[in-house]
Scaffold this active site. Structure first.
Site, PDB file in Angstrom:
ATOM      1  N   LYS A  79       4.120   5.116  -4.626  1.00  0.00           N
ATOM      2  CA  LYS A  79       2.967   5.612  -3.872  1.00  0.00           C
ATOM      3  C   LYS A  79       3.195   7.089  -3.558  1.00  0.00           C
ATOM      4  CE  LYS A  79       0.220   4.355   0.248  1.00  0.00           C
ATOM      5  NZ  LYS A  79       0.168   3.501   1.441  1.00  0.00           N
ATOM      6  N   SER A 154      -4.219   1.158   1.859  1.00  0.00           N
ATOM      7  CA  SER A 154      -4.204   2.436   1.183  1.00  0.00           C
ATOM      8  C   SER A 154      -3.326   2.480  -0.069  1.00  0.00           C
ATOM      9  CB  SER A 154      -3.712   3.513   2.147  1.00  0.00           C
ATOM     10  OG  SER A 154      -2.365   3.264   2.508  1.00  0.00           O
ATOM     11  N   SER A 178      -1.556  -1.723   4.636  1.00  0.00           N
ATOM     12  CA  SER A 178      -1.799  -0.984   3.399  1.00  0.00           C
ATOM     13  C   SER A 178      -1.051  -1.480   2.166  1.00  0.00           C
ATOM     14  CB  SER A 178      -1.484   0.492   3.611  1.00  0.00           C
ATOM     15  OG  SER A 178      -2.541   1.115   4.281  1.00  0.00           O
TER      16      SER A 178
END
Lengths: 494, 94, 478
Positions: A79, A154, A178
């Protein structure tokens, strides 16, 4: 030979047994990325050359029978809010569009030590603020199961990458769900460890008392090995726990006989999609059949969790994001108008609306005259939410509930109503507030064919127990084996 | 609940420059969010201790031992503007 | 109208740790810009602070020395404000649970003592340094982050001071205490000790506080005093005219010796303090406190009063001896070896301090040891050398680090006390100066001193003056 659909542990076995070379895995993978990425858009940055170089290194080690790491040759996606030395780290924000960290996050160091191959940095909601990955300032990541829909967020890029075999495994991060929420929406396994289990050093901060790095994988065993690698104490993170890390794979299939599963009635209230409700019911049936005891419990302060979260997380974010000012790194704008103009222009141009909204909310909650009513009040309610879990875990070994009240929704469907978007995290947020670990695993599909995730929450530092519980279910079902209807890679046909 | 003056104040605390439309939008959205948050007031938290740290741990220290600093070149590599070994910023009037 | 001046001081002292508060970068002063910087003290994304234990213990030690109550639970808070020298745009500081509260410090003014209450003592991080190029037309400033993250102790007094004498004593006493404990080098010229004053006036006899004005940018103790005097003048003029004093922060300009308004109370910053989630709380138990207490030396004022009482030294001499801990320690070491406090005190004050000053000696590394000074004094008292010769020996001791005995032997400086030897020299002197005897007989008393001088000259000052005097008197028939 559908190599890209193998799990991480399976591909590692093939590399170690010289059945396939790590270099070929990377080559195939990047062919697939070139073909599929335009549809899924999971990555902000990919590192083909560096990956090939690293793969060659591993093949050489294997050839020479040298010792290799636990993740030898496994292509992993990161990420893009986790700092990677000398590799662009944007947090999906324009304010960091050119930021090249001179350091690796703790977890990146660990991955490198264990010979993982970092293939790229995945898309996210800007600064991890969002539940759909639509708040990225770079691209719109699509749900591999339906390209019209969001992957969740996210960590949407990481979840979509793993779901569509664009990576064998991925790291994500959680502040309010997330990892678990996009894992559920993309049909993969997502683990959010106990706060303090994994070092936050190098994770770009959003809400420091909530943030935690975790895993997105194709199955539970992959999650176990990846968690094994990234867990453990780090002297560079004061909030990292000096708690020993057990062997997560060892005894993962030892079953759940006598397990007490708590079902919190607050998580099955209005607003829960009926397909999801049914899928969870069915899953509980399986557990019961396998010898678990299902116990109704109550987590009475659940309805306050979202409100509490949006005060605590935004307050911390407002200060964590103050450093993006155009002085030392990142975007700079408006410097011709003086220092204050530079601050304001840099931040106004560099941040998207969701980030601005949360920074303002957080500053409001902390400002003179409002601190007690907002931030302090929320910190107290946080205690009540934690106490709910403590009390529940006196009675049960784990809690099972839906991960998200809805399956993946259409792109653009919720962008105009921030509050509605916030409420999609209603089931994941309480665990972040309390700091307890949670796993989301695939447990079914909706009528439209969208994946459904089931969440298992446990006591502090009981990740191993959670993995066992999740693995027991996985072994009985095949939801995790289904792949999205994306076109098969050409080289797989042979 | 959030008026124009307050949104301007909060924007300035946040070092954000808002257009009139943005001001309007954020004012409405933050008002929505805050009215949702109002539900916390229902709870009596008088005797509840606030939770600022999820981890039950304290007294974490490092020894006063030198570590090499990062090279000047690496430290300045991301600087939007620099002169010699300094970061350069618009003139700051004290 | 007559006013009472009410003054409080905020003191910032950089702690003399080897490394910064939250990272392992050096705190060394005066190095090349941005060379003692790392991602942590530059506030790069994702990096985290870890507390320097020594800095925390130095703070605890200081709080205890200032008689503070120690909060058993203490933590750190973020204080938010934007400034280009503040890397994260928040400062890690303490606000809700300062490590020390409700203390006091005793100061001495004109021979009497007074307690100044301490509101709190807390630990925070230093900011970097802004440089404003002086060339006309430059539209930029420069930032050096070497100093960013150096541990900074803040000591906040109550507004208990009533005049510049008290302020001066407060600053000197506090500086001395910090130096005594070796927690800060207190170099004002390097910015490692700084003061901010808040001043208000009220009608004499009134117990209502007037509007408070804070003064910043005070770079020396002299500036503090001047700025307060200026402010008292400014405020009393306003009040005399029936105007009110605005609550504001003013900046002192040491060149023009005036202050100017920086911001009003309405513009006061909204710091948005909240608990720093990246650092965990610190719990302080009795055992730890006890350990820290054990490291606190006797503080300067206590020591001075003890010197007066125990060693019967004057207040003035005791004050000088206890000015620097090194010399007070030196003194006590000497007294332990040789119980002659007055003589030792004289030697330290008159000779050692002068040598230190003249030769710019490093006081932490003196070339002379207490044992050596004690033996020198012992030698003088035995009459082996005169006090004039002793000065020469002392100077040689400072230069060479040698023992006095060795120097006396090497240079053959021992006093001549052999009466027959002295007598023969006297005879020789009288023989060569018959006119002096004549003069003496005519009543010129100082002729005797002349002869005395001649004898000393013959013996290169080594003859025992007492014996010379007696024998000489016998010769001329007094």
């Amino acid at each position: 030979m559908k190599h890209l659909e193998l799990t991480s542990l399976q591909i590692k076995e093939k590399i170690l047994s010289k059945e396939i070379q790590a270099v070929d895995v990377i080559k195939h993978l990047f062919e697939w990325i070139k073909e599929t990425e335009p549809n899924v858009q999971a990555y902000i940055t990919t590192t083909e050359e560096e990956s090939l170089r690293k793969a060659e290194e591993i093949d050489k080690k294997v050839k020479n029978n040298e010792r290799v790491g636990l993740l030898a040759g496994i292509p992993i996606a990161i990420k893009d809010n986790i700092c990677t030395k000398n590799l662009l780290t944007t947090c999906a924000s324009q304010i960091l569009k050119n930021f090249i960290p001179p350091y690796d996050a703790f977890v990146i160091n660990r991955l490198k030590e264990e010979d993982a191959i970092i293939i790229g940095k995945t898309n996210l909601d800007e600064f991890a603020m969002g539940s759909s990955t639509e708040n990225s300032s770079y691209k719109e990541t699509r749900n591999p199961w339906d390209l019209e829909r969001v992957p969740g967020g996210s960590s949407g890029g990481s979840a979509a990458a793993v779901a569509s075999n664009l990576a064998f495994m991925a790291l994500g991060s959680e502040t309010g769900g997330s990892i678990r929420q996009p894992a559920a929406m993309c049909g993969v396994v997502g683990v959010k460890p106990t706060y303090g289990r994994v070092s936050r050093y190098g994770l770009i901060a959003f809400g420091s008392s909530l943030d935690q790095i975790g895993t997105l994988t194709k199955d539970i065993k992959d999650a176990a090995v990846l968690l094994q690698v990234i867990s453990g104490h780090d002297a560079c993170d004061s909030t990292s726990a000096p708690v020993p890390v057990p062997d997560y794979l060892h005894g993962i299939d030892s079953g759940i006989n006598g397990l007490k599963i708590g079902i919190p009635k607050e998580y099955f209230a209005d607003g829960l999609n009926t397909d999801i409700q049914k899928a969870i019911k069915d899953a509980l049936g399986i557990y019961e059949k396998l010898g678990a005891e299902i116990i109704d419990i109550s987590l009475p302060h659940t309805e306050y969790a979202v409100a509490t979260y949006y005060l605590v997380a935004t307050a911390e974010a407002s200060s964590n994001l103050a450093r993006y000012d155009g002085v030392r790194y990142g975007l700079r704008a408006g410097s011709e108008g003086g220092i204050v103009s530079m601050y304001c222009r840099t931040r106004s141009e560099g941040f998207g609306n969701e980030v601005k909204r949360r920074v303002m909310l957080g500053n409001y909650a902390l400002s003179a005259g409002y601190y007690d009513a907002y931030y302090l009040k929320a910190s107290k309610v946080r205690t009540l939410i934690k106490n709910d879990f403590d009390a529940a875990f006196e009675k049960v070994d784990c809690i099972i509930c839906p991960t998200s009240p809805v399956p993946a929704f259409k792109i653009g469907e919720r962008t105009n109503n921030p509050l509605e978007m916030y409420l999609t995290d209603v089931y994941t947020i309480p665990a972040n507030l309390a700091g307890i670990p949670g796993i989301s695993i695939p447990c079914g599909f909706s009528r439209e064919g969208l994946p459904i995730g089931m969440q298992i929450l446990g006591r502090y530092f009981e990740e191993k127990r959670l993995l066992q519980i999740a693995h027991t279910f996985e072994a009985e079902t095949n939801f995790h084996l289904k792949t999205p209807p994306l076109k098969d890679p050409r080289w797989c046909r042979g | 609940m959030i008026d124009k003056k307050l949104i301007e104040y909060v924007a300035s605390l946040s070092r954000l420059e808002l257009t009139r439309d943005e001001e309007e939008m954020f004012m409405n959205q933050l008002t929505d969010i805050l009215s949702y948050i109002e539900k916390l007031r229902k709870l009596n938290t008088e005797d509840v201790k606030p939770m600022a740290y999820p981890l039950n741990k304290s007294n974490v220290f490092r020894e006063d031992k030198l570590c090499p600093s990062t090279s000047k070149e690496e430290i300045l590599a991301n600087a939007p503007a620099k002169i010699d070994a300094f970061f350069k910023v618009p003139k700051v009037i004290e | 109208m007559e006013y009472e001046v009410v003054i409080g001081l905020e003191t910032h002292a950089e702690l003399s740790t080897l490394t910064k508060l939250f990272c392992g970068c050096s705190t060394k002063f005066g190095v090349e810009p941005n060379t003692q910087v790392c991602p942590v003290c530059l506030g790069m994304p994702g990096v985290l602070p870890v507390m320097n234990k020594k800095a925390f213990e130095y703070s605890l030690k200081s709080a205890l020395a200032l008689h503070c109550e120690i909060n058993k639970f203490t933590n750190f808070d973020r204080k938010s404000y934007y400034y280009p020298d503040l890397p994260k745009n928040y400062q890690i500081s303490q606000n809700y649970y300062n490590l020390g509260v409700n203390g006091y410090m005793t100061i001495e003014v004109n021979g009497s003592t007074k307690k100044i209450r301490i509101h709190n003592v807390h630990l925070e991080e230093e900011a970097g340094k802004l440089i404003h190029p002086e060339e006309i037309g430059t539209n930029y400033s420069l930032v050096d982050f070497n100093r960013a993250g150096v541990p900074l102790l803040e000591i906040v007094s109550y507004p208990d001071m009533r005049g510049v004498d008290e302020v001066d004593s407060y600053m000197q006493t506090l500086r001395k205490i910090l130096l005594y404990m070796d927690v800060s080098d207190c170099k004002m010229q390097e910015g490692s000790l700084r003061f901010e004053a808040s001043i208000s006036l009220r009608e004499k006899g009134s117990d209502k506080l007037g509007n408070r004005v804070e003064i910043k940018n005070l770079n020396s103790m002299k500036a503090v005093i001047k700025a307060i005097e200026y402010e008292v003048g400014r405020q009393s003029k306003l009040l005399d005219r029936g105007e009110t004093v605005a609550r504001e922060t003013r900046l002192w300009d040491a060149v023009t010796e005036r202050s100017e308004r920086m911001r009003s109370k309405e513009e006061a910053q909204d710091y948005r303090y909240f608990p720093e989630p990246d650092l965990l709380p610190v719990l302080i138990d009795e055992k730890w406190l006890h350990e820290i207490k054990g490291t606190i030396p006797e503080l300067p004022l206590d020591r001075k009063l003890r010197f007066v009482e125990v060693f019967k030294l004057s207040d003035y001499d005791s004050g000088i001896l206890t000015e620097e801990k090194v010399f007070a320690d030196f003194f006590e070491e000497c007294v332990k070896i040789l119980n002659r406090p007055k003589a030792i005190s004289n030697w330290i004050i008159n000779d050692l301090l002068r040598e230190v000053k003249d030769r710019k000696l490093d006081i932490h590394n003196l070339p002379i040891k207490p044992k050596q000074l004690a033996s020198l004094i012992e030698i003088i008292e035995k009459g082996t050398i005169s006090s004039t010769i002793a000065k020469e020996v002392f100077s040689e001791m400072i230069q060479s680090g040698k023992n006095p005995h060795a120097i006396i032997e090497e240079k053959k400086l021992a006093q001549i006390s052999d009466e027959s030897l002295i007598e023969s020299i006297i005879e020789k002197v009288i023989a060569t100066n018959p006119e002096a005897i004549e003069d003496y007989k005519k009543g010129k008393k100082n002729a005797l001193s002349f002869l005395m001088g001649q004898v000393m000259k013959e013996t290169k000052g080594k003859a025992n003056p007492k014996i010379v005097n007696e024998l000489l008197k016998g010769k001329v028939g007094v």
